[in-house]
Design a protein around this motif. Structure first.
Motif, PDB file in Angstrom:
ATOM      1  N   ASP A 196       1.973   2.441   3.260  1.00  0.00           N
ATOM      2  CA  ASP A 196       3.110   1.831   3.950  1.00  0.00           C
ATOM      3  C   ASP A 196       4.283   2.795   4.070  1.00  0.00           C
ATOM      4  O   ASP A 196       5.207   2.562   4.849  1.00  0.00           O
ATOM      5  CB  ASP A 196       3.574   0.567   3.224  1.00  0.00           C
TER       6      ASP A 196
ATOM      7  N   LEU B 187      -7.574   2.702  -2.429  1.00  0.00           N
ATOM      8  CA  LEU B 187      -7.615   1.776  -1.295  1.00  0.00           C
ATOM      9  C   LEU B 187      -8.997   1.767  -0.640  1.00  0.00           C
ATOM     10  O   LEU B 187      -9.394   0.787  -0.025  1.00  0.00           O
ATOM     11  CB  LEU B 187      -6.563   2.154  -0.241  1.00  0.00           C
TER      12      LEU B 187
ATOM     13  N   GLN C  93      -0.249   9.604  -6.210  1.00  0.00           N
ATOM     14  CA  GLN C  93      -0.193   8.830  -4.965  1.00  0.00           C
ATOM     15  C   GLN C  93      -1.463   9.030  -4.152  1.00  0.00           C
ATOM     16  O   GLN C  93      -1.949   8.084  -3.521  1.00  0.00           O
ATOM     17  CB  GLN C  93       1.035   9.218  -4.145  1.00  0.00           C
TER      18      GLN C  93
ATOM     19  N   GLU D 219      -3.933   6.800  -5.504  1.00  0.00           N
ATOM     20  CA  GLU D 219      -3.716   5.436  -5.012  1.00  0.00           C
ATOM     21  C   GLU D 219      -4.353   5.250  -3.638  1.00  0.00           C
ATOM     22  O   GLU D 219      -4.930   4.191  -3.356  1.00  0.00           O
ATOM     23  CB  GLU D 219      -2.221   5.123  -4.924  1.00  0.00           C
ATOM     24  N   VAL D 220      -4.246   6.265  -2.780  1.00  0.00           N
ATOM     25  CA  VAL D 220      -4.875   6.189  -1.455  1.00  0.00           C
ATOM     26  C   VAL D 220      -6.384   6.092  -1.624  1.00  0.00           C
ATOM     27  O   VAL D 220      -7.031   5.261  -0.988  1.00  0.00           O
ATOM     28  CB  VAL D 220      -4.481   7.409  -0.588  1.00  0.00           C
TER      29      VAL D 220
ATOM     30  N   SER E 246       0.839  -1.192   0.000  1.00  0.00           N
ATOM     31  CA  SER E 246       0.000   0.000   0.000  1.00  0.00           C
ATOM     32  C   SER E 246       0.875   1.243   0.000  1.00  0.00           C
ATOM     33  O   SER E 246       1.928   1.271   0.642  1.00  0.00           O
ATOM     34  CB  SER E 246      -0.886  -0.007   1.248  1.00  0.00           C
TER      35      SER E 246
END
Length: 106
Positions: free
Chosen positions: A12, A72, A65, A68-69, A9
């Protein structure tokens, strides 16, 4: 800053205390799903917004990014880019600073 490696993830990259701070900013909303007769058939709880402040200020996350979060949380790229300004300064209270990728509710 590099993106998260395959299978990991992007979250991370955060230190544990910053991850805790980020998690505390996630806000949920209720969403009803209707059948063909406009009757609610189910209610789901989904993520409405989260603060990107720690991600941008401390970790210098790029818009990709942040996308990307959002992914999730099940937020697809179309919804994210159509409403990216809703993801932002929600912690501890909204701010109205002129910065890209921050929410300014008023």
């Amino acid at each position: 800053m590099e993106s998260a490696s395959l299978g990991a993830s992007v979250l991370d990259l955060l230190e544990p205390e910053d991850l805790t701070l980020f998690k505390s900013t996630v806000q949920f909303r209720r969403e009803e799903v209707y059948d063909g007769d406009d009757k609610p058939v189910t209610t789901r709880l989904g993520v409405a917004t989260f603060s990107v402040e720690v991600l941008v200020k401390k970790y210098k996350f790029t818009p990709d990014q942040i996308q990307e979060v959002a992914a999730l949380f099940g937020i697809g790229p179309e919804r994210f880019w159509a409403r990216y300004h809703y993801f932002g300064d929600t912690y501890p209270e909204p701010h109205c600073e002129s910065r890209p990728y921050y929410n300014c509710p008023w």
